[in-house]
Design a protein around this motif. Structure first.
Motif, PDB file in Angstrom:
ATOM      1  N   ARG A   1      15.980   6.404   0.906  1.00 26.36           N
ATOM      2  CA  ARG A   1      14.926   7.437   0.943  1.00 26.36           C
ATOM      3  C   ARG A   1      14.938   8.133   2.302  1.00 26.36           C
ATOM      4  NH1 ARG A   1       9.583   4.969   2.235  1.00 26.36           N
ATOM      5  NH2 ARG A   1       8.734   7.054   2.026  1.00 26.36           N
TER       6      ARG A   1
ATOM      7  N   TYR B   1       0.881  -1.177   0.000  1.00 30.46           N
ATOM      8  CA  TYR B   1       0.000   0.000   0.000  1.00 30.46           C
ATOM      9  C   TYR B   1       0.914   1.221   0.000  1.00 30.46           C
ATOM     10  CZ  TYR B   1      -3.995   2.914   1.456  1.00 30.46           C
ATOM     11  OH  TYR B   1      -4.990   3.859   1.525  1.00 30.46           O
ATOM     12  N   ASN B   2       1.269   1.694  -1.201  1.00 34.20           N
ATOM     13  CA  ASN B   2       2.319   2.710  -1.301  1.00 34.20           C
ATOM     14  C   ASN B   2       1.918   3.909  -2.147  1.00 34.20           C
ATOM     15  OD1 ASN B   2       3.884  -0.228  -1.513  1.00 34.20           O
ATOM     16  ND2 ASN B   2       4.798   1.199  -0.085  1.00 34.20           N
TER      17      ASN B   2
ATOM     18  N   LEU C   1       4.341   6.565  10.479  1.00 36.59           N
ATOM     19  CA  LEU C   1       4.305   7.327   9.232  1.00 36.59           C
ATOM     20  C   LEU C   1       2.872   7.790   9.034  1.00 36.59           C
ATOM     21  CD1 LEU C   1       6.150   7.400   6.187  1.00 36.59           C
ATOM     22  CD2 LEU C   1       3.952   6.443   5.644  1.00 36.59           C
TER      23      LEU C   1
ATOM     24  N   TYR D   1      10.795  14.276  -8.724  1.00 36.30           N
ATOM     25  CA  TYR D   1      10.197  14.602  -7.421  1.00 36.30           C
ATOM     26  C   TYR D   1      11.271  15.294  -6.576  1.00 36.30           C
ATOM     27  CZ  TYR D   1       7.068  13.391  -3.411  1.00 36.30           C
ATOM     28  OH  TYR D   1       6.208  13.405  -2.347  1.00 36.30           O
TER      29      TYR D   1
ATOM     30  N   PHE E   1       3.922   6.165  -4.648  1.00 38.74           N
ATOM     31  CA  PHE E   1       5.190   6.304  -5.378  1.00 38.74           C
ATOM     32  C   PHE E   1       4.794   6.531  -6.831  1.00 38.74           C
ATOM     33  CE2 PHE E   1       9.746   4.211  -5.498  1.00 38.74           C
ATOM     34  CZ  PHE E   1      10.257   5.403  -5.974  1.00 38.74           C
ATOM     35  N   TYR E   2       4.518   7.797  -7.147  1.00 34.96           N
ATOM     36  CA  TYR E   2       3.931   8.126  -8.449  1.00 34.96           C
ATOM     37  C   TYR E   2       4.820   7.779  -9.639  1.00 34.96           C
ATOM     38  CZ  TYR E   2      -0.394  10.328  -6.927  1.00 34.96           C
ATOM     39  OH  TYR E   2      -1.657  10.551  -6.463  1.00 34.96           O
TER      40      TYR E   2
ATOM     41  N   GLN F   1       9.419  -0.645  -4.014  1.00 41.87           N
ATOM     42  CA  GLN F   1       8.219   0.184  -3.889  1.00 41.87           C
ATOM     43  C   GLN F   1       8.277   1.147  -2.704  1.00 41.87           C
ATOM     44  OE1 GLN F   1       8.430  -3.133  -3.725  1.00 41.87           O
ATOM     45  NE2 GLN F   1       6.814  -4.070  -2.496  1.00 41.87           N
ATOM     46  N   ASN F   2       9.200   0.887  -1.759  1.00 41.52           N
ATOM     47  CA  ASN F   2       9.332   1.776  -0.598  1.00 41.52           C
ATOM     48  C   ASN F   2      10.439   2.821  -0.779  1.00 41.52           C
ATOM     49  OD1 ASN F   2       8.192  -0.983   0.637  1.00 41.52           O
ATOM     50  ND2 ASN F   2       7.403   0.774   1.768  1.00 41.52           N
TER      51      ASN F   2
ATOM     52  N   THR G   1      14.800  13.006  -6.411  1.00 39.11           N
ATOM     53  CA  THR G   1      14.646  11.591  -6.799  1.00 39.11           C
ATOM     54  C   THR G   1      15.279  11.380  -8.174  1.00 39.11           C
ATOM     55  OG1 THR G   1      12.606  11.302  -5.538  1.00 39.11           O
ATOM     56  CG2 THR G   1      12.862   9.857  -7.428  1.00 39.11           C
TER      57      THR G   1
ATOM     58  N   GLY H   1       3.732  12.236   5.173  1.00 34.99           N
ATOM     59  CA  GLY H   1       4.523  11.270   4.404  1.00 34.99           C
ATOM     60  C   GLY H   1       5.129  11.803   3.121  1.00 34.99           C
ATOM     61  N   PHE H   2       4.498  12.813   2.492  1.00 34.52           N
ATOM     62  CA  PHE H   2       5.023  13.247   1.191  1.00 34.52           C
ATOM     63  C   PHE H   2       6.411  13.887   1.311  1.00 34.52           C
ATOM     64  CE2 PHE H   2       2.549  17.086   2.374  1.00 34.52           C
ATOM     65  CZ  PHE H   2       3.389  18.121   1.998  1.00 34.52           C
TER      66      PHE H   2
HETATM   67  N1  MTE Z   1       8.811   9.978  -3.214  1.00 34.63           N
HETATM   68  C1  MTE Z   1       8.767   9.974  -4.565  1.00 34.63           C
HETATM   69  N2  MTE Z   1       9.895  10.076  -5.266  1.00 34.63           N
HETATM   70  N3  MTE Z   1       7.575   9.844  -5.237  1.00 34.63           N
HETATM   71  C2  MTE Z   1       6.379   9.773  -4.569  1.00 34.63           C
HETATM   72  O1  MTE Z   1       5.321   9.683  -5.223  1.00 34.63           O
HETATM   73  N4  MTE Z   1       5.240   9.753  -2.375  1.00 34.63           N
HETATM   74  C3  MTE Z   1       5.318  10.313  -1.021  1.00 34.63           C
HETATM   75  C4  MTE Z   1       6.558   9.803  -0.263  1.00 34.63           C
HETATM   76  N5  MTE Z   1       7.728   9.843  -1.112  1.00 34.63           N
HETATM   77  C5  MTE Z   1       6.399   9.810  -3.143  1.00 34.63           C
HETATM   78  C6  MTE Z   1       7.664   9.882  -2.489  1.00 34.63           C
HETATM   79  C7  MTE Z   1       4.125  10.057  -0.218  1.00 34.63           C
HETATM   80  S1  MTE Z   1       2.745  10.967  -0.650  1.00 34.63           S
HETATM   81  C8  MTE Z   1       4.115   9.204   0.847  1.00 34.63           C
HETATM   82  S2  MTE Z   1       2.741   9.082   1.871  1.00 34.63           S
HETATM   83  C9  MTE Z   1       5.264   8.332   1.149  1.00 34.63           C
HETATM   84  O2  MTE Z   1       6.314   8.476   0.174  1.00 34.63           O
HETATM   85  C10 MTE Z   1       4.811   6.882   1.167  1.00 34.63           C
HETATM   86  O3  MTE Z   1       5.856   6.031   1.547  1.00 34.63           O
HETATM   87  P1  MTE Z   1       5.593   4.435   1.593  1.00 34.63           P
HETATM   88  O4  MTE Z   1       5.012   4.040   0.273  1.00 34.63           O
HETATM   89  O5  MTE Z   1       6.916   3.801   1.869  1.00 34.63           O
HETATM   90  O6  MTE Z   1       4.605   4.212   2.716  1.00 34.63           O
END
Ligand code: MTE
Length: 318
Positions: free
Chosen positions: A227, A80-81, A137, A193, A83-84, A221-222, A174, A235-236
């Motif tokens: 990171r 459940y992530n 988180l 990003y 990561f666009y 995916q994390n 990123t 979280g963003f």
């Molecule tokens: N980092 C990048 N490069 N791209 C993303 O879309 N999403 C963010 C953050 N880091 C994101 C990112 C958001 S909105 C959240 S809530 C967290 O990553 C989610 O981390 P997780 O998937 O490990 O829970």
């Protein structure tokens, strides 16, 4: 994370949280039914294999900076992530990042510092004493998890670069490689990003660069291979797959703030008293549990970080 702004995302592509919850309860129910019928719960088994298949890392537990709350499962944390770069649905990153090659990988530290340089991630891991930090988180969409990260305190990395006194902020970037990150072929965000912290936030002992979770190398995916994790912020801020850490004088513009400044600010401190225009921030739902819980100021880390914001109007600087 953003749901209504971009006209490029079809509403059919978005998993509404209740659908996810329903799907998860269905999966749990199916596993139960299989078990009671004397059959192996296949899902639980494949989940365990997946976790065991990920290489292990050596680390020390850091109890001082860890919560004792119940940890989310490997399946929750890696299934459940947001990561666009790998899709907009919460279930996309696990599937679409499966073949992402996160090694070899270098992180550049540069900008206003005396010792700029490129650092190989595996050298950093080898030379550092990795710590396990069990952090909450809290996502701006009002869900949360408890995650046992393995990481390197960011201040230890920053010291290697010897930042100048003029460096007041740190900007993180990123990887930008649409060939390897299919989401970057769409115009949903302004790639790559980007995120930023004030220097004192970056140097704070709670801030880490994570390279693993649950004792294993960080799954793609994390945010593999490295990171950011800033547990008192939404979280963003915790940007994934970082290739550059730059020391700058001016407050950097982060990706979400650039896209929707009325919704996302620079600070993004978890604050139950300041709502997001589309989500109340008073309560949150821990993934895997049904009932909502009260959100705490600075995500429960107020004693450690509150003093950094004593003179800041948190309504203005959201
Ligand atoms: N980092 C990048 N490069 N791209 C993303 O879309 N999403 C963010 C953050 N880091 C994101 C990112 C958001 S909105 C959240 S809530 C967290 O990553 C989610 O981390 P997780 O998937 O490990 O829970």
């Amino acid at each position: 994370m953003i749901i209504k702004i971009s006209p490029k995302i079809k509403s059919s592509e978005i998993t509404v949280e209740k659908d996810y919850v329903r799907r998860r309860s269905f999966i749990k129910y199916s596993a139960l039914t299989l078990a009671s019928a004397g059959l192996k719960p296949l899902l639980a088994q494949s989940d365990k294999n997946e976790r065991n298949g990920q290489p292990a890392l050596k680390y020390q537990k850091n109890k001082r900076y860890s919560t004792t709350e119940k940890q989310n499962s490997w399946a929750d944390i890696t299934g459940y992530n947001n990561f666009y770069e790998f899709g907009t649905d919460k279930s996309d990153p696990k599937r679409n990042a499966r073949n992402f090659k996160a090694r070899p990988w270098k992180v550049r530290m540069d900008g206003l510092c005396q010792k700029p340089g490129d650092y190989d991630v595996d050298d950093l891991i080898r030379e550092s004493e990795l710590e396990e930090r069990i952090y909450r988180l809290r996502c701006v969409e009002a869900w949360s998890m408890v995650i046992p990260w393995l990481g390197i305190p960011l201040h230890k990395l920053i010291k290697k670069a010897v930042p100048d006194s003029k460096a007041r902020f740190v900007e993180f970037t990123t990887l930008h490689d649409p060939g390897r990150m299919p989401g970057q072929r769409s115009g949903i965000l302004d790639w790559p990003y980007r995120e930023g912290l004030r220097m004192d936030e970056a140097m704070h002992p709670l801030t880490i660069m994570a390279v693993g979770l649950y004792g294993k190398v960080l799954p793609n995916q994390n945010g593999a291979p490295i990171r950011l994790i800033v547990p008192w912020k939404y979280g963003f801020k915790s940007i994934k797959s970082v290739v550059r850490i730059r020391f700058v004088e001016k407050m950097p513009l982060n990706t979400w703030q650039q896209l929707a400044p009325q919704e996302y600010g620079f600070y993004a401190n978890v604050n139950p008293n300041v709502d997001h225009p589309r989500w109340s921030q008073k309560r949150e739902r821990r993934i895997g549990s049904f009932f909502k819980i009260e959100t705490e100021m600075f995500n429960g880390y107020a004693d450690e970080v509150g003093s950094m914001y004593a003179s800041l109007d948190l309504r203005k600087w959201y």
